[in-house]
Write a protein that holds these residues in place. Structure first.
Motif, PDB file in Angstrom:
ATOM      1  N   LEU A 119     -22.005 -27.229   1.550  1.00  0.00           N
ATOM      2  CA  LEU A 119     -21.249 -26.017   1.867  1.00  0.00           C
ATOM      3  C   LEU A 119     -20.100 -25.820   0.884  1.00  0.00           C
ATOM      4  CD1 LEU A 119     -20.850 -23.656   3.828  1.00  0.00           C
ATOM      5  CD2 LEU A 119     -19.387 -25.136   5.185  1.00  0.00           C
ATOM      6  N   GLY A 120     -19.406 -26.910   0.545  1.00  0.00           N
ATOM      7  CA  GLY A 120     -18.312 -26.826  -0.436  1.00  0.00           C
ATOM      8  C   GLY A 120     -18.821 -26.405  -1.802  1.00  0.00           C
ATOM      9  N   GLY A 121     -19.977 -26.937  -2.221  1.00  0.00           N
ATOM     10  CA  GLY A 121     -20.567 -26.550  -3.501  1.00  0.00           C
ATOM     11  C   GLY A 121     -20.960 -25.088  -3.524  1.00  0.00           C
ATOM     12  N   ALA A 122     -21.473 -24.606  -2.398  1.00  0.00           N
ATOM     13  CA  ALA A 122     -21.863 -23.198  -2.318  1.00  0.00           C
ATOM     14  C   ALA A 122     -20.642 -22.285  -2.422  1.00  0.00           C
ATOM     15  CB  ALA A 122     -22.607 -22.931  -1.014  1.00  0.00           C
ATOM     16  N   VAL A 123     -19.562 -22.667  -1.773  1.00  0.00           N
ATOM     17  CA  VAL A 123     -18.332 -21.860  -1.836  1.00  0.00           C
ATOM     18  C   VAL A 123     -17.771 -21.857  -3.255  1.00  0.00           C
ATOM     19  CG1 VAL A 123     -15.939 -21.737  -1.032  1.00  0.00           C
ATOM     20  CG2 VAL A 123     -17.766 -22.152   0.592  1.00  0.00           C
ATOM     21  N   LYS A 124     -17.791 -23.015  -3.930  1.00  0.00           N
ATOM     22  CA  LYS A 124     -17.309 -23.082  -5.314  1.00  0.00           C
ATOM     23  C   LYS A 124     -18.159 -22.219  -6.226  1.00  0.00           C
ATOM     24  CE  LYS A 124     -15.252 -27.671  -5.191  1.00  0.00           C
ATOM     25  NZ  LYS A 124     -15.350 -29.053  -5.698  1.00  0.00           N
ATOM     26  N   GLY A 125     -19.473 -22.273  -6.042  1.00  0.00           N
ATOM     27  CA  GLY A 125     -20.374 -21.449  -6.848  1.00  0.00           C
ATOM     28  C   GLY A 125     -20.144 -19.964  -6.612  1.00  0.00           C
ATOM     29  N   PHE A 126     -19.902 -19.596  -5.357  1.00  0.00           N
ATOM     30  CA  PHE A 126     -19.638 -18.195  -5.031  1.00  0.00           C
ATOM     31  C   PHE A 126     -18.355 -17.719  -5.688  1.00  0.00           C
ATOM     32  CE2 PHE A 126     -17.713 -15.004  -2.235  1.00  0.00           C
ATOM     33  CZ  PHE A 126     -18.707 -14.033  -2.285  1.00  0.00           C
ATOM     34  N   LYS A 127     -17.306 -18.540  -5.621  1.00  0.00           N
ATOM     35  CA  LYS A 127     -16.032 -18.167  -6.245  1.00  0.00           C
ATOM     36  C   LYS A 127     -16.181 -18.038  -7.756  1.00  0.00           C
ATOM     37  CE  LYS A 127     -12.848 -20.106  -2.836  1.00  0.00           C
ATOM     38  NZ  LYS A 127     -11.787 -21.088  -2.617  1.00  0.00           N
ATOM     39  N   LYS A 128     -16.938 -18.947  -8.353  1.00  0.00           N
ATOM     40  CA  LYS A 128     -17.153 -18.900  -9.803  1.00  0.00           C
ATOM     41  C   LYS A 128     -17.906 -17.625 -10.188  1.00  0.00           C
ATOM     42  CE  LYS A 128     -19.213 -21.488 -13.595  1.00  0.00           C
ATOM     43  NZ  LYS A 128     -20.010 -22.662 -13.963  1.00  0.00           N
TER      44      LYS A 128
ATOM     45  N   ASN B 196     -15.552 -14.650 -10.012  1.00  0.00           N
ATOM     46  CA  ASN B 196     -14.629 -14.606 -11.150  1.00  0.00           C
ATOM     47  C   ASN B 196     -15.346 -14.135 -12.409  1.00  0.00           C
ATOM     48  OD1 ASN B 196     -12.403 -15.432  -9.693  1.00  0.00           O
ATOM     49  ND2 ASN B 196     -12.738 -17.597 -10.124  1.00  0.00           N
ATOM     50  N   GLU B 197     -16.578 -14.600 -12.617  1.00  0.00           N
ATOM     51  CA  GLU B 197     -17.347 -14.161 -13.782  1.00  0.00           C
ATOM     52  C   GLU B 197     -17.669 -12.678 -13.686  1.00  0.00           C
ATOM     53  OE1 GLU B 197     -20.740 -16.673 -13.984  1.00  0.00           O
ATOM     54  OE2 GLU B 197     -19.604 -18.399 -14.707  1.00  0.00           O
ATOM     55  N   ASP B 198     -17.934 -12.201 -12.469  1.00  0.00           N
ATOM     56  CA  ASP B 198     -18.243 -10.785 -12.283  1.00  0.00           C
ATOM     57  C   ASP B 198     -17.029  -9.922 -12.595  1.00  0.00           C
ATOM     58  OD1 ASP B 198     -19.898  -8.603 -11.551  1.00  0.00           O
ATOM     59  OD2 ASP B 198     -18.878  -8.515  -9.606  1.00  0.00           O
ATOM     60  N   GLU B 199     -15.847 -10.373 -12.170  1.00  0.00           N
ATOM     61  CA  GLU B 199     -14.635  -9.614 -12.461  1.00  0.00           C
ATOM     62  C   GLU B 199     -14.367  -9.581 -13.958  1.00  0.00           C
ATOM     63  OE1 GLU B 199     -11.551 -11.367 -10.158  1.00  0.00           O
ATOM     64  OE2 GLU B 199     -12.354 -10.622  -8.270  1.00  0.00           O
ATOM     65  N   LYS B 200     -14.609 -10.693 -14.640  1.00  0.00           N
ATOM     66  CA  LYS B 200     -14.433 -10.729 -16.088  1.00  0.00           C
ATOM     67  C   LYS B 200     -15.482  -9.870 -16.771  1.00  0.00           C
ATOM     68  CE  LYS B 200     -12.424 -15.338 -16.140  1.00  0.00           C
ATOM     69  NZ  LYS B 200     -12.636 -16.742 -16.529  1.00  0.00           N
TER      70      LYS B 200
END
Length: 86
Positions: free
Chosen positions: A33-42, A45-49
């Motif tokens: 679950l923690g890995g999924a949340v980190k991947g989602f946040k990443k 951030n890439e989408d905003e960039k």
């Protein structure tokens, strides 16, 4: 507190869950679950960039001026099937 659920009731439910699944499986689920949340946040951030670079987006360069050049695969297959039947 929490809609009438006391801390003792939460602890009892947590104890039952640990007895059913075991701590190792719960640790694995927590890590996943923690890995999924980190991947989602990443990805967010890439989408905003990526929004800043809209001119480099391949889809931004696609033009739909040739509206008359469509290709219908189903129609071609039907024509081939009719030719095979003859």
């Amino acid at each position: 507190m929490l809609g009438g659920i006391s801390i003792w009731q939460l602890l009892i439910v947590l104890g039952i869950i640990i007895l059913i699944f075991g701590t190792k499986k719960l640790r694995n689920v927590g890590g996943d679950l923690g890995g999924a949340v980190k991947g989602f946040k990443k990805a967010m951030n890439e989408d905003e960039k990526g929004n800043d670079k809209s001119t480099d987006d391949p889809q931004a360069r696609v033009s739909h001026d040739d509206e008359g050049t469509t290709y219908d695969v189903k129609a071609e297959r039907k024509a081939e099937e009719q030719d095979e039947r003859k």
